[in-house]
Design an enzyme around this catalytic site. Structure first.
Site, short mmCIF file in Angstrom:
data_model
loop_
_atom_site.label_atom_id
_atom_site.label_comp_id
_atom_site.label_asym_id
_atom_site.label_seq_id
_atom_site.Cartn_x
_atom_site.Cartn_y
_atom_site.Cartn_z
N SER A 15 -2.66 5.08 -15.71
CA SER A 15 -3.07 4.30 -16.88
C SER A 15 -2.35 4.72 -18.16
O SER A 15 -2.82 4.43 -19.25
CB SER A 15 -4.59 4.35 -17.06
OG SER A 15 -5.06 5.67 -16.90
N SER A 141 -1.61 -7.21 -4.88
CA SER A 141 -0.45 -7.98 -5.33
C SER A 141 -0.41 -9.25 -4.48
O SER A 141 -0.93 -9.25 -3.36
CB SER A 141 0.83 -7.18 -5.10
OG SER A 141 1.97 -8.02 -5.20
N TYR A 154 6.76 -1.95 -0.05
CA TYR A 154 5.70 -2.18 -1.05
C TYR A 154 4.69 -3.19 -0.52
O TYR A 154 3.48 -2.98 -0.58
CB TYR A 154 6.37 -2.67 -2.34
CG TYR A 154 5.41 -3.12 -3.41
CD1 TYR A 154 4.66 -2.18 -4.13
CD2 TYR A 154 5.25 -4.48 -3.73
CE1 TYR A 154 3.78 -2.60 -5.12
CE2 TYR A 154 4.39 -4.89 -4.72
CZ TYR A 154 3.65 -3.95 -5.42
OH TYR A 154 2.79 -4.36 -6.41
#
Ligand SMILES: NC(=O)c1ccc[n+]([C@@H]2O[C@H](COP(=O)([O-])OP(=O)(O)OC[C@H]3O[C@@H](n4cnc5c(N)ncnc54)[C@H](OP(=O)(O)O)[C@@H]3O)[C@@H](O)[C@H]2O)c1
Length: 264
Positions: A15, A141, A154
């Site tokens: 973050s 995603s 990925y």
């Protein structure tokens, strides 16, 4: 709308930049005590200051740890023994032709993108179930359900994350704990800027040209036809982190601008 996040603690991995940082800002704005995380201590300090600038008086801790390693996850857990909200956001990504991806790179993607969520959820979910309150959010995603051939490693790890999140949700049966995944599409983060820098160098195209090419050749089904902003993705995450989202559990919720054409 009051998202009722006062008196909660939220740990957001990865973050110090991007979607994770935007999520930390959103959660802090709603009154949550936020724990920032990233590998680079200097970047983390800068993020803490940016968060304070955005939300004066925000309650923040920051823990430098690599959640892609067992030691890093352990160090983070030691520093933050319990949390009401865990956002499994940290991940590694970047295009590479399948034939050129060595085992070590596959392993690095699994460690960063899958085992981080496994290790942290294994610890924090137990406390949430005991207290009968909590939220675990995974950042997926569109590549999790529509594998991208230019980054198969990925895509595979994001598919694994989706299975992990749904499986963990099964363990929350009859409680007020939820586990969900948010599926962002291409988003204008520091990480994506880095990828565009590399592609610019290789091709001589500007960022704008590369983004236009992305929507014309790769993500042709996008209805949005632009990069999302990290804040746009974070808005959904902050809502799902709140007690108001109690009916959404075991779900993969889209924030990808209409790339995925399936109806549910
Ligand atoms: N941006 C997109 O287009 C997009 C699209 C779909 C999904 N996503 C997903 O959204 C999430 C965030 O992506 P992003 O684009 O916001 O990334 P980003 O801009 O590259 O930021 C990544 C953040 O995670 C930290 N980080 C990376 N690896 C870490 C590790 N092993 N341990 C701890 N911290 C780590 C980085 O700081 P340090 O480098 O200092 O550690 C940085 O703060 C990822 O899960 C990504 O797969 C992104």
């Amino acid at each position: 709308m009051d998202l009722q996040l006062h008196d909660t603690t939220a740990l957001v991995t990865g973050s110090s930049a991007g979607i994770g940082f935007a999520t930390a800002v959103g959660l802090a704005r709603e009154g949550a005590h936020v724990v920032l995380n990233g590998r680079d201590a200097g970047r983390l300090d800068a993020a803490r200051q940016r968060l304070l600038d955005a939300v004066p008086g925000a309650s923040i801790d920051a823990v430098a740890a690599n959640v892609g390693t067992a030691d890093g996850a352990e160090a983070l857990i030691a520093a933050v023994p319990a949390t009401d909200i865990l956002v499994n956001n940290a991940a590694t990504f970047g295009p590479q032709a399948f034939a050129d991806i060595p085992d070590a790179e596959w392993q690095r993607h699994f460690d960063s993108n899958v085992m981080s969520g496994v290790r942290l959820s294994r610890h924090y979910l137990a406390g949430m179930l005991e207290r009968d309150r909590g939220r675990i959010l995974f950042i997926g995603s569109d590549a999790a359900v529509q594998p991208q051939v230019d980054q198969l490693h990925y895509s595979v790890t994001k598919a694994a994350g989706l299975a992990l999140a749904r499986g963990l949700a099964e363990l929350t049966r009859g409680t007020r704990v939820t586990v969900n995944t948010v599926l962002p599409g291409p988003t204008a983060t520091e990480g994506v800027t880095g990828v565009l820098d590399g592609l610019s160098e290789q091709t001589g195209l500007s960022h704008d040209q590369l983004v236009t090419q992305l929507f014309e050749t790769n993500v042709t089904s996008s209805l949005l036809r632009r990069l999302a902003t990290p804040d746009e993705v974070a808005n959904l995450l902050v809502y799902l982190a709140s007690p108001l989202a109690g009916l959404t559990n075991g779900a993969a919720v889209r924030a990808e601008g209409g790339i995925l054409r399936s109806m549910i």
